[in-house]
Design a protein around this motif. Structure first.
Motif, short mmCIF file in Angstrom:
data_model
loop_
_atom_site.label_atom_id
_atom_site.label_comp_id
_atom_site.label_asym_id
_atom_site.label_seq_id
_atom_site.Cartn_x
_atom_site.Cartn_y
_atom_site.Cartn_z
N PHE A 107 -14.72 -1.34 6.68
CA PHE A 107 -14.86 -2.30 7.76
C PHE A 107 -12.80 -2.80 7.42
O PHE A 107 -12.71 -3.24 6.35
N ASP A 108 -12.51 -2.81 8.60
CA ASP A 108 -11.55 -3.42 8.37
C ASP A 108 -10.97 -4.79 8.56
O ASP A 108 -12.34 -5.23 9.12
N ARG A 109 -9.86 -5.91 8.29
CA ARG A 109 -10.16 -7.22 7.85
C ARG A 109 -9.08 -6.68 9.15
O ARG A 109 -8.83 -6.51 9.79
N CYS A 110 -9.52 -8.76 9.71
CA CYS A 110 -8.51 -8.38 11.33
C CYS A 110 -7.03 -9.17 11.54
O CYS A 110 -6.61 -9.30 10.10
N PRO A 111 -5.97 -8.44 11.91
CA PRO A 111 -4.67 -9.25 11.56
C PRO A 111 -4.41 -9.90 11.72
O PRO A 111 -4.95 -11.29 11.64
N GLY A 112 -3.40 -10.40 11.33
CA GLY A 112 -2.66 -11.57 11.70
C GLY A 112 -2.20 -12.77 10.26
O GLY A 112 -2.00 -11.54 9.61
N ASP A 113 -3.43 -13.35 10.14
CA ASP A 113 -3.38 -13.86 9.25
C ASP A 113 -4.76 -13.61 7.96
O ASP A 113 -4.58 -13.94 7.22
N ASP A 114 -4.92 -12.58 8.27
CA ASP A 114 -6.03 -11.74 7.43
C ASP A 114 -6.44 -12.31 6.72
O ASP A 114 -7.09 -12.38 5.79
N TYR A 155 -5.47 -4.51 6.44
CA TYR A 155 -6.70 -4.34 4.93
C TYR A 155 -7.90 -3.19 5.75
O TYR A 155 -8.13 -3.50 6.43
N MET A 156 -8.32 -2.29 4.90
CA MET A 156 -9.01 -1.62 4.76
C MET A 156 -10.49 -2.26 3.78
O MET A 156 -9.88 -1.54 2.86
N GLY A 157 -11.52 -2.35 4.22
CA GLY A 157 -12.07 -2.46 3.28
C GLY A 157 -13.86 -0.82 2.92
O GLY A 157 -14.49 -1.39 3.84
N TYR A 158 -13.13 -0.78 1.63
CA TYR A 158 -15.01 0.69 1.32
C TYR A 158 -15.80 0.34 0.39
O TYR A 158 -15.76 -0.29 -0.76
N SER A 159 -17.17 0.17 1.00
CA SER A 159 -18.25 -0.24 0.39
C SER A 159 -19.16 0.94 -0.35
O SER A 159 -19.15 1.97 0.18
N ILE A 160 -19.68 0.26 -1.46
CA ILE A 160 -20.79 1.72 -2.14
C ILE A 160 -21.70 0.49 -2.06
O ILE A 160 -21.68 -0.60 -2.77
N PHE A 167 -3.96 -0.86 4.86
CA PHE A 167 -4.50 -0.12 4.99
C PHE A 167 -2.80 0.33 5.90
O PHE A 167 -2.22 0.12 6.67
N ARG A 168 -2.49 1.91 5.61
CA ARG A 168 -1.19 2.89 5.80
C ARG A 168 -1.69 3.24 7.31
O ARG A 168 -0.73 2.85 8.46
N ASP A 169 -2.44 3.77 7.56
CA ASP A 169 -3.08 4.68 8.32
C ASP A 169 -4.71 5.55 8.18
O ASP A 169 -5.05 5.24 7.03
N ALA A 170 -4.48 5.84 8.61
CA ALA A 170 -6.33 6.81 9.21
C ALA A 170 -6.30 7.86 7.48
O ALA A 170 -7.00 7.67 6.57
N ASP A 171 -5.28 8.03 7.55
CA ASP A 171 -5.35 9.04 6.31
C ASP A 171 -5.33 8.58 4.30
O ASP A 171 -5.85 8.95 3.36
N GLY A 172 -4.94 7.20 4.28
CA GLY A 172 -4.09 6.76 3.32
C GLY A 172 -3.58 7.02 1.93
O GLY A 172 -4.25 6.98 1.59
N GLY A 173 -3.14 8.46 3.03
CA GLY A 173 -2.35 8.65 1.31
C GLY A 173 -1.89 7.54 0.49
O GLY A 173 -1.20 7.06 0.38
#
Length: 269
Positions: A43-50, A68-73, A86-92
């Motif tokens: 789930f991504d966080r909102c832009p702006g002030d994050d 920012y992107m959050g990854y959960s298990i 979050f740089r891009d969808a690839d995340g390299g």
């Protein structure tokens, strides 16, 4: 439907119980969570002030504006989340930067082992990711999470496959000197190849015409099954649209297949 706002624990426990019945030795870890059933999400966080605002204001964030992107298990015992830039969808490169602490990386770990399922508001109030006693749990869950989401992670190298070179030759009678014990022809190069190859001693043409014979051995079916009896008809257009040919079989099992000149006749896969 009907599960909005409810804990996943009962459902995950049911899956774990089924796995334990299938294999009692499936998990040797002290907290039973290393290979447990798990749900993955991001789930991504909102832009702006994050800062996380109301969900309705974050649902339609353009990919270029995600910061920012959050990854959960989520297992039956824990929920572990990693927040990365979050740089891009690839995340390299972002996971590497997280692991070696050279880039932004925030972690959350919540203990669900003794939770009160009836008190939803009391869940996940204490982040224990930084606790020394949580180090091994964080390491295990982080490894599973990265394996799921990091497309650049180097996995174990698969066993090396043998290369296969197959020659299909028209009108070649089995009268090779060394290979078939004939004395009329001198075929030193083919004989040398045959000395380190598999030689078929009882191979016969399935049909006395090129195309039907090739369709036959490429599909493993008799010409009476392929219904190919000439140079025009193809089993792909009649009875075998979904048949797996020999080159397709190798391709489906990890090989790179290439053909040249006349392999099929007509030239159909």
């Amino acid at each position: 439907d009907g599960v909005q706002g409810k804990s996943l624990r009962p459902y995950l426990l049911m899956e774990e119980e089924e796995e334990e019945e299938d294999d009692d030795d499936d998990d040797d870890d002290e907290d039973g969570d290393d290979s447990a059933a798990a749900a993955f999400s991001q789930f991504d966080r909102c832009p702006g002030d994050d800062v996380l605002l109301f969900q309705g204001e974050c649902d339609h964030t353009a990919i270029a504006n995600i910061t920012y992107m959050g990854y959960s298990i989520r297992t039956s015992d824990w929920r572990y989340t990693v927040w990365l830039r979050f740089r891009d969808a690839d995340g390299g490169g972002l996971w590497e930067a997280c692991d070696d602490e050279s880039g932004f990386c925030e972690r959350e770990l919540y203990d669900h082992r003794n939770e009160d399922l009836a008190d939803f508001d009391a869940l996940e109030l204490v982040n224990v990711a930084a606790a020394p006693t949580s180090a091994s749990t964080v390491a295990r869950l982080h490894a599973r999470l990265r394996l799921k989401f990091d497309h650049h992670i180097k996995t174990k190298t698969p066993p090396r496959k043998n290369n296969i070179l197959w020659f299909v030759v028209d009108d070649l009678r089995p009268q090779l000197k060394a290979t078939y014990g004939q004395s009329e022809m001198s075929t030193p190069f083919i004989d040398d190849l045959a000395s380190s190859a598999f030689v078929f001693d009882l191979a016969f043409a399935q049909f006395a015409v090129c195309a039907p014979s090739r369709s036959s051995f490429m599909t493993g079916r008799r010409p009476s099954r392929t219904t190919d009896y000439n140079f025009v008809d193809s089993f792909r257009d009649t009875v075998g649209a979904d048949w797996i040919t020999l080159p397709q079989f190798f391709k489906d099992h990890g090989y790179l297949t290439r053909g040249a000149a006349k392999t099929f006749h007509p030239a159909l896969p």
